[in-house]
Scaffold this motif. Sequence first.
Motif, PDB file in Angstrom:
ATOM      1  N   ILE A  68       0.916  -1.303   0.054  1.00 32.19           N
ATOM      2  CA  ILE A  68      -0.187   0.044  -0.150  1.00 32.19           C
ATOM      3  C   ILE A  68       0.829   1.149  -0.143  1.00 32.19           C
ATOM      4  CG2 ILE A  68      -1.668   1.357   1.391  1.00 32.19           C
ATOM      5  CD1 ILE A  68      -2.590  -1.489   2.412  1.00 32.19           C
ATOM      6  N   ILE A  69       1.793   1.433   0.816  1.00 27.14           N
ATOM      7  CA  ILE A  69       2.880   2.370   1.034  1.00 27.14           C
ATOM      8  C   ILE A  69       4.088   1.790   0.899  1.00 27.14           C
ATOM      9  CG2 ILE A  69       3.542   4.269   2.465  1.00 27.14           C
ATOM     10  CD1 ILE A  69       0.864   4.237   4.080  1.00 27.14           C
ATOM     11  N   GLU A  70       5.033   2.314  -0.242  1.00 28.23           N
ATOM     12  CA  GLU A  70       6.368   2.134  -0.424  1.00 28.23           C
ATOM     13  C   GLU A  70       7.030   3.148   0.298  1.00 28.23           C
ATOM     14  OE1 GLU A  70       8.955  -0.775  -1.799  1.00 28.23           O
ATOM     15  OE2 GLU A  70       7.019  -0.868  -2.140  1.00 28.23           O
ATOM     16  N   PRO A  71       8.111   2.622   1.132  1.00 25.31           N
ATOM     17  CA  PRO A  71       9.152   3.477   1.900  1.00 25.31           C
ATOM     18  C   PRO A  71      10.015   4.423   0.763  1.00 25.31           C
ATOM     19  CG  PRO A  71       8.957   1.491   2.776  1.00 25.31           C
ATOM     20  CD  PRO A  71       8.141   1.168   1.710  1.00 25.31           C
ATOM     21  N   ALA A  72      10.332   5.512   0.950  1.00 19.84           N
ATOM     22  CA  ALA A  72      11.048   6.214  -0.163  1.00 19.84           C
ATOM     23  C   ALA A  72      12.327   5.616  -0.164  1.00 19.84           C
ATOM     24  CB  ALA A  72      11.327   7.677   0.443  1.00 19.84           C
ATOM     25  N   SER A  73      13.073   5.160   0.764  1.00 18.13           N
ATOM     26  CA  SER A  73      14.545   4.514   0.579  1.00 18.13           C
ATOM     27  C   SER A  73      14.672   3.469   1.640  1.00 18.13           C
ATOM     28  CB  SER A  73      15.688   5.474   0.921  1.00 18.13           C
ATOM     29  OG  SER A  73      15.519   5.889   2.381  1.00 18.13           O
ATOM     30  N   GLY A  74      15.638   2.523   1.313  1.00 13.47           N
ATOM     31  CA  GLY A  74      15.905   1.384   2.269  1.00 13.47           C
ATOM     32  C   GLY A  74      16.136   1.921   3.454  1.00 13.47           C
ATOM     33  N   GLU A  75      16.667   3.175   3.756  1.00 12.75           N
ATOM     34  CA  GLU A  75      17.074   3.653   5.137  1.00 12.75           C
ATOM     35  C   GLU A  75      15.837   3.741   5.820  1.00 12.75           C
ATOM     36  OE1 GLU A  75      18.497   4.789   2.647  1.00 12.75           O
ATOM     37  OE2 GLU A  75      20.542   4.468   2.842  1.00 12.75           O
ATOM     38  N   ILE A  76      14.865   4.381   5.214  1.00 18.03           N
ATOM     39  CA  ILE A  76      13.499   4.637   5.766  1.00 18.03           C
ATOM     40  C   ILE A  76      12.883   3.302   6.394  1.00 18.03           C
ATOM     41  CG2 ILE A  76      11.155   5.501   5.705  1.00 18.03           C
ATOM     42  CD1 ILE A  76      12.458   7.931   3.938  1.00 18.03           C
ATOM     43  N   ALA A  77      12.817   2.441   5.257  1.00 17.22           N
ATOM     44  CA  ALA A  77      12.173   0.912   5.757  1.00 17.22           C
ATOM     45  C   ALA A  77      12.866   0.352   6.846  1.00 17.22           C
ATOM     46  CB  ALA A  77      12.475   0.185   4.402  1.00 17.22           C
TER      47      ALA A  77
END
Length: 118
Positions: A68-77
């Motif tokens: 549903i929501i894709e994090p902007a980057s791997g760091e945010i994930a």
Amino acid sequence: MKLTQKRTQNILLILGVVVLALVPLWIVEKPAAGVDGEEVEIFGGSDDKAKNLIGEIRPDYRPWFEPIIEPASGEIASMLFALQAALGAGFIGYYVGTGVTREKMRREREKAAAGRQD
């Protein structure tokens, strides 16, 4: 005298934890490209690696659903995953702590009741 020494020790321990948490993030250097020439994410998770491997094994594979929501980057994930883990650990710690306190209070009540009967 003892109180100020204990306070200083606690402050130094907290500073040490903060330094140990921040120094690795500060000194890490991001490589420009990986072995295959693609950009490398330092904090990338195993989900991306699994997705890429499935794509290599079966290129016609289609996922059952999209996030549903894709994090902007791997760091945010990674940050969201760490936040989830911290909230879970806090909940478990609270639950265990209240259970220990409840048991301690029950034992004290039993001890007090036994002392009144004697």
